[in-house]
Design a protein around this motif. Sequence first.
Motif, short mmCIF file in Angstrom:
data_model
loop_
_atom_site.label_atom_id
_atom_site.label_comp_id
_atom_site.label_asym_id
_atom_site.label_seq_id
_atom_site.Cartn_x
_atom_site.Cartn_y
_atom_site.Cartn_z
N LYS A 280 0.83 -1.20 0.00
CA LYS A 280 0.00 0.00 0.00
C LYS A 280 0.87 1.26 0.00
O LYS A 280 0.49 2.29 -0.54
CB LYS A 280 -0.87 -0.03 1.27
CG LYS A 280 -2.24 0.54 1.10
CD LYS A 280 -3.08 0.25 2.36
CE LYS A 280 -3.83 1.48 2.79
NZ LYS A 280 -3.48 1.95 4.15
N GLY A 281 2.05 1.14 0.60
CA GLY A 281 2.98 2.26 0.65
C GLY A 281 3.37 2.76 -0.74
O GLY A 281 3.66 3.95 -0.91
N GLN A 282 3.39 1.88 -1.72
CA GLN A 282 3.74 2.30 -3.09
C GLN A 282 2.64 3.20 -3.66
O GLN A 282 2.93 4.19 -4.32
CB GLN A 282 3.94 1.07 -3.98
CG GLN A 282 5.21 0.30 -3.65
CD GLN A 282 6.45 1.09 -3.99
OE1 GLN A 282 6.61 1.59 -5.10
NE2 GLN A 282 7.35 1.23 -3.03
N ARG B 156 2.43 3.60 -13.75
CA ARG B 156 3.87 3.85 -13.65
C ARG B 156 4.51 3.15 -12.46
O ARG B 156 5.71 2.89 -12.47
CB ARG B 156 4.13 5.36 -13.56
CG ARG B 156 3.43 6.10 -14.67
CD ARG B 156 4.27 7.10 -15.38
NE ARG B 156 5.67 7.10 -15.07
CZ ARG B 156 6.61 6.98 -16.00
NH1 ARG B 156 6.29 6.82 -17.26
NH2 ARG B 156 7.88 7.02 -15.66
N ILE B 157 3.73 2.91 -11.42
CA ILE B 157 4.32 2.36 -10.20
C ILE B 157 3.86 0.92 -9.95
O ILE B 157 4.69 0.04 -9.72
CB ILE B 157 3.94 3.24 -8.98
CG1 ILE B 157 4.25 4.72 -9.26
CG2 ILE B 157 4.63 2.74 -7.72
CD1 ILE B 157 5.68 5.03 -9.56
N ALA C 17 3.00 6.51 -1.79
CA ALA C 17 4.15 7.29 -2.25
C ALA C 17 3.80 7.98 -3.57
O ALA C 17 4.13 9.15 -3.77
CB ALA C 17 5.37 6.40 -2.42
N GLY C 18 3.13 7.26 -4.45
CA GLY C 18 2.71 7.85 -5.72
C GLY C 18 1.76 9.01 -5.50
O GLY C 18 1.94 10.10 -6.05
N PRO D 27 4.15 -1.97 -13.38
CA PRO D 27 5.50 -2.48 -13.67
C PRO D 27 6.01 -3.45 -12.61
O PRO D 27 6.66 -4.44 -12.93
CB PRO D 27 6.36 -1.21 -13.70
CG PRO D 27 5.42 -0.11 -13.99
CD PRO D 27 4.10 -0.50 -13.36
N GLN D 28 5.71 -3.17 -11.35
CA GLN D 28 6.15 -4.08 -10.30
C GLN D 28 5.33 -5.37 -10.31
O GLN D 28 5.85 -6.46 -10.07
CB GLN D 28 6.05 -3.42 -8.93
CG GLN D 28 6.99 -2.24 -8.77
CD GLN D 28 6.89 -1.62 -7.39
OE1 GLN D 28 7.15 -2.26 -6.39
NE2 GLN D 28 6.50 -0.36 -7.33
N ARG E 29 17.13 -6.45 -12.55
CA ARG E 29 18.13 -5.41 -12.32
C ARG E 29 17.93 -4.82 -10.93
O ARG E 29 18.87 -4.51 -10.23
CB ARG E 29 17.98 -4.29 -13.35
CG ARG E 29 18.54 -4.63 -14.70
CD ARG E 29 18.07 -3.60 -15.67
NE ARG E 29 16.63 -3.43 -15.53
CZ ARG E 29 15.94 -2.53 -16.19
NH1 ARG E 29 16.53 -1.69 -16.97
NH2 ARG E 29 14.62 -2.45 -16.03
N TYR E 30 16.70 -4.64 -10.58
CA TYR E 30 16.44 -4.25 -9.19
C TYR E 30 15.88 -5.47 -8.51
O TYR E 30 15.10 -6.18 -9.08
CB TYR E 30 15.41 -3.11 -9.13
CG TYR E 30 14.02 -3.49 -9.54
CD1 TYR E 30 13.10 -3.96 -8.61
CD2 TYR E 30 13.61 -3.40 -10.87
CE1 TYR E 30 11.83 -4.30 -8.99
CE2 TYR E 30 12.35 -3.74 -11.25
CZ TYR E 30 11.45 -4.19 -10.31
OH TYR E 30 10.19 -4.53 -10.67
N ASP E 31 16.36 -5.78 -7.30
CA ASP E 31 15.64 -6.83 -6.58
C ASP E 31 15.02 -6.21 -5.35
O ASP E 31 15.65 -5.46 -4.62
CB ASP E 31 16.54 -8.00 -6.21
CG ASP E 31 17.99 -7.60 -6.20
OD1 ASP E 31 18.81 -8.25 -6.82
OD2 ASP E 31 18.27 -6.57 -5.53
#
Lengths: 244, 246
Positions: B143-145, B162-163, B148-149, B166-167, B243-245
């Motif tokens: 929920k924090g994502q 956008r947030i 943050a958006g 993709p994740q 690339r990001y973990d």
Amino acid sequence: MISIKGLYKQFDQLEVLKGIDLEVEKGKVVVVIGPSGSGKTTLLRCVNVLETPTKGVLTIAGQTLDFSKNVSKKSIASFRRLTGMVFQNYNLFPHKTALENVMEGPIIVKGEDKAKARKKAQELLEKVGLGDKIDDYPSRLSGGQKQRVGIARAMAMEPEVMLFDEPTSALDPELVGEVLKVMKDLAREGMTMMVVTHEMRFARDAADEVMFMDGGVVVERNKPNEIFSNPKEERTKRFLNMIM
Amino acid sequence: MAPIRKSPRNGLVKMYLSNIAVDPDRTARLIEIAKTSLWPLLEGAISYTIPLTIISFIFGLLLAILTALARITHVKILQVIARIYVSAIRGTPLLVQLFIIFYGLPNVGVTLDPFISAVIGFSLNVGAYASETIRAAILSISKGQWEAGYSIGMSYSQVLQRIILPQAARVSLPPLSNTFISLVKDTSLASVVLITEMFRRAQEITSRNYEFLLVYTEAALIYWVICSFLSVLQQYMEKRLDRYDV
Ligand SMILES: Nc1ncnc2c1ncn2[C@@H]1O[C@H](COP(=O)(O)OP(=O)(O)OP(=O)(O)O)[C@@H](O)[C@H]1O
Ligand SMILES: [Mg+2]
């Protein structure tokens, strides 16, 4: 700059904020302290309308939301642009580099030109001491570095007010200083700030006012020196004894 | 002959192989059939199996995203529609769905081209199964994502695009790859609606020469090669997205 009048917030049966009144002048720093569950986080989240207050009137930089009436999504969105929020657990976007995290708002929300946003983001990251980390993903950064990216990300939107919710409480003790330093710099530059924190050092050094909350009400507000050395209310005394 | 009796399965294979070994003419014939059926099988794969898979998957995925979003909105009616759709597709066999679309709909005046029927059937199927995957992936993002958006002024759809998505894409890549690989194999069911994809080609070939074992095995090997290639591709994509973990 910030004016909160008669702010109430209720979750289901639980009334968490019971009539908060607060004025913060431009460029002032207010530190909010209080026991767990007293409603500090809820207050900050109401100020940027991540939570919708049950009633009350919020004014920031001349824009007003009156929650006794219906407020439109649009007015909430434009009101939110006046505030920047720094979260306890950073909430960085893990799929974006430090630079992209900071550029996201200016490009997507403000529609800024990419090159300009990049330049500004780079400057902000340099300012918080991360000039050499701009292309790193958050997973490669330490907690203190993540939180500084979080601050830069909020600042990139050029808010009128910055809100911090326990920005250092998830950090290892040796990393707290670097984040507090960035916050003190901001305060010195004249940013209006509301900070929930248990760092009394920060309150002493940087706050213009300390506000003690308990049970959803403001119990006492005063200059840091006054409130720490000479608390007026019994509840404030007890709390300060416990944490200092 | 004694070892043959020991294990019946082993025995069958030996019998088949010894048949070939004993009869050089037959060996030559089998090799010839294997060679001559390879191209028709591959052609079936290239002109039907693969396009059918890709087109159905793309439509299916779009449908899945819409369905997943419908299920997480607060709009009751959308939720209900999405739920019924997913339940109906998951609760009925794909084969029956294909029969309804191709053989059933003409009864109410809707006659569809076989390929279109198959695309509709497979897309609906992928849409239902993948929507569950995507919904779970979206809900797995903290929920924090979202907050943050919102806190940097983004709107619901901006945060979503956008947030969150993709994740969620990274989270759902392995299960969606499995869906895709299953779809490659499931397209063999399109043979029942008269599409000459690879498996129907195999059926046509065997109806002429009765070499069921050889030709079906050959088709199976081609499916296997395609799916193995897709697995490698999946690993490559997962690496790229890592690339990001988190
Ligand atoms: N979304 C929610 N739904 C229901 N209750 C909530 C919600 N958010 C907070 N609360 C409740 O509101 C009260 C105040 O919570 P809040 O997080 O504002 O306290 P806090 O002062 O920030 O505490 P802490 O120091 O532990 O962070 C708590 O009792 C909490 O359980
Ligand atoms: Mg809190």
